[in-house]
Motif scaffolding. Structure first.
Motif, PDB file in Angstrom:
ATOM      1  N   PHE A  24       0.834  -1.202   0.000  1.00  0.00           N
ATOM      2  CA  PHE A  24       0.000   0.000   0.000  1.00  0.00           C
ATOM      3  C   PHE A  24       0.873   1.258   0.000  1.00  0.00           C
ATOM      4  O   PHE A  24       0.603   2.214  -0.733  1.00  0.00           O
ATOM      5  CB  PHE A  24      -0.943   0.023   1.202  1.00  0.00           C
ATOM      6  N   TYR A  25       1.936   1.258   0.785  1.00  0.00           N
ATOM      7  CA  TYR A  25       2.827   2.415   0.844  1.00  0.00           C
ATOM      8  C   TYR A  25       3.568   2.616  -0.487  1.00  0.00           C
ATOM      9  O   TYR A  25       3.662   3.730  -0.985  1.00  0.00           O
ATOM     10  CB  TYR A  25       3.838   2.257   1.985  1.00  0.00           C
ATOM     11  N   ARG A  28       1.272   4.130  -3.259  1.00  0.00           N
ATOM     12  CA  ARG A  28       0.427   5.251  -2.840  1.00  0.00           C
ATOM     13  C   ARG A  28       0.304   6.337  -3.911  1.00  0.00           C
ATOM     14  O   ARG A  28      -0.701   7.019  -3.982  1.00  0.00           O
ATOM     15  CB  ARG A  28       0.947   5.846  -1.537  1.00  0.00           C
ATOM     16  N   ARG A  45      -2.941  -3.072  -5.150  1.00  0.00           N
ATOM     17  CA  ARG A  45      -3.736  -2.719  -3.969  1.00  0.00           C
ATOM     18  C   ARG A  45      -4.831  -3.739  -3.689  1.00  0.00           C
ATOM     19  O   ARG A  45      -5.125  -4.031  -2.527  1.00  0.00           O
ATOM     20  CB  ARG A  45      -4.336  -1.334  -4.133  1.00  0.00           C
ATOM     21  N   ALA A  48      -3.050  -6.586  -2.134  1.00  0.00           N
ATOM     22  CA  ALA A  48      -2.648  -6.206  -0.778  1.00  0.00           C
ATOM     23  C   ALA A  48      -3.850  -6.245   0.163  1.00  0.00           C
ATOM     24  O   ALA A  48      -3.722  -6.635   1.330  1.00  0.00           O
ATOM     25  CB  ALA A  48      -2.009  -4.821  -0.776  1.00  0.00           C
ATOM     26  N   GLY A  49      -5.010  -5.856  -0.320  1.00  0.00           N
ATOM     27  CA  GLY A  49      -6.221  -5.944   0.489  1.00  0.00           C
ATOM     28  C   GLY A  49      -6.570  -7.382   0.825  1.00  0.00           C
ATOM     29  O   GLY A  49      -6.950  -7.695   1.964  1.00  0.00           O
ATOM     30  N   THR A  52      -4.155  -8.546   3.383  1.00  0.00           N
ATOM     31  CA  THR A  52      -4.517  -7.990   4.692  1.00  0.00           C
ATOM     32  C   THR A  52      -5.636  -8.810   5.340  1.00  0.00           C
ATOM     33  O   THR A  52      -5.577  -9.097   6.541  1.00  0.00           O
ATOM     34  CB  THR A  52      -4.962  -6.523   4.548  1.00  0.00           C
TER      35      THR A  52
END
Length: 148
Positions: A24-25, A28, A45, A48-49, A52
């Motif tokens: 995410f970083y 960005r 992303r 990454a979600g 997570t």
């Protein structure tokens, strides 16, 4: 259910969340877009979600339930998987996608003691053919089909 702490599951969950936070970083400043018009940051992303969510699941499971802990990593499957990715990277543009995909599946398949050589060969042929049809023919990616 008995309450206990499974440190391996909890740490694995924290690891997944940390990797997702790094993604995410790192993405960005990339535009996200929409599902119909994806930007360069869309897939990283979304993945990454998903990471997570899995990380949260494992972290919570590791802290609250008496489930089976995850197995520690095994060297052979990990080495074969990494060698398969390296083979694809080295062979992709020089030997073509058919050879690279075939070699990748064969090398990665050697990481499992349960898979039979005939199964690996048949799957490698199917993946190589599908890769050539999809990426070179259907999507017109500038990649050679083979060394010929």
């Amino acid at each position: 259910m008995t309450s206990r702490v499974d440190l391996r599951d909890a740490l694995f969950g924290v690891f997944l969340i940390a990797v997702a936070a790094l993604v995410f970083y790192a993405t960005r400043k990339l535009s996200f877009g929409t599902p119909a018009d994806m930007g360069p940051g869309f897939m990283p992303r979304v993945l990454a979600g998903i990471a997570t969510a899995f990380g949260a699941y494992f972290a919570i499971r590791g802290v609250t339930t008496a489930g089976e802990p995850i197995d520690p990593p095994q060297a052979r499957p990990l080495a074969c998987l990494l060698a398969g990715v390296a083979a694809f990277a080295l062979l992709g543009l020089t030997a073509g996608i058919v050879v690279a995909a075939f070699a990748t599946v064969v090398i990665a398949g050697l990481g499992s003691r349960e898979t039979k050589p005939l199964e690996i060969a048949l799957f490698a042929i199917a993946v190589a053919a599908a890769s050539a049809l999809l990426f070179v023919k259907a999507l017109s990616l500038p990649m050679p089909i083979g060394p010929w």
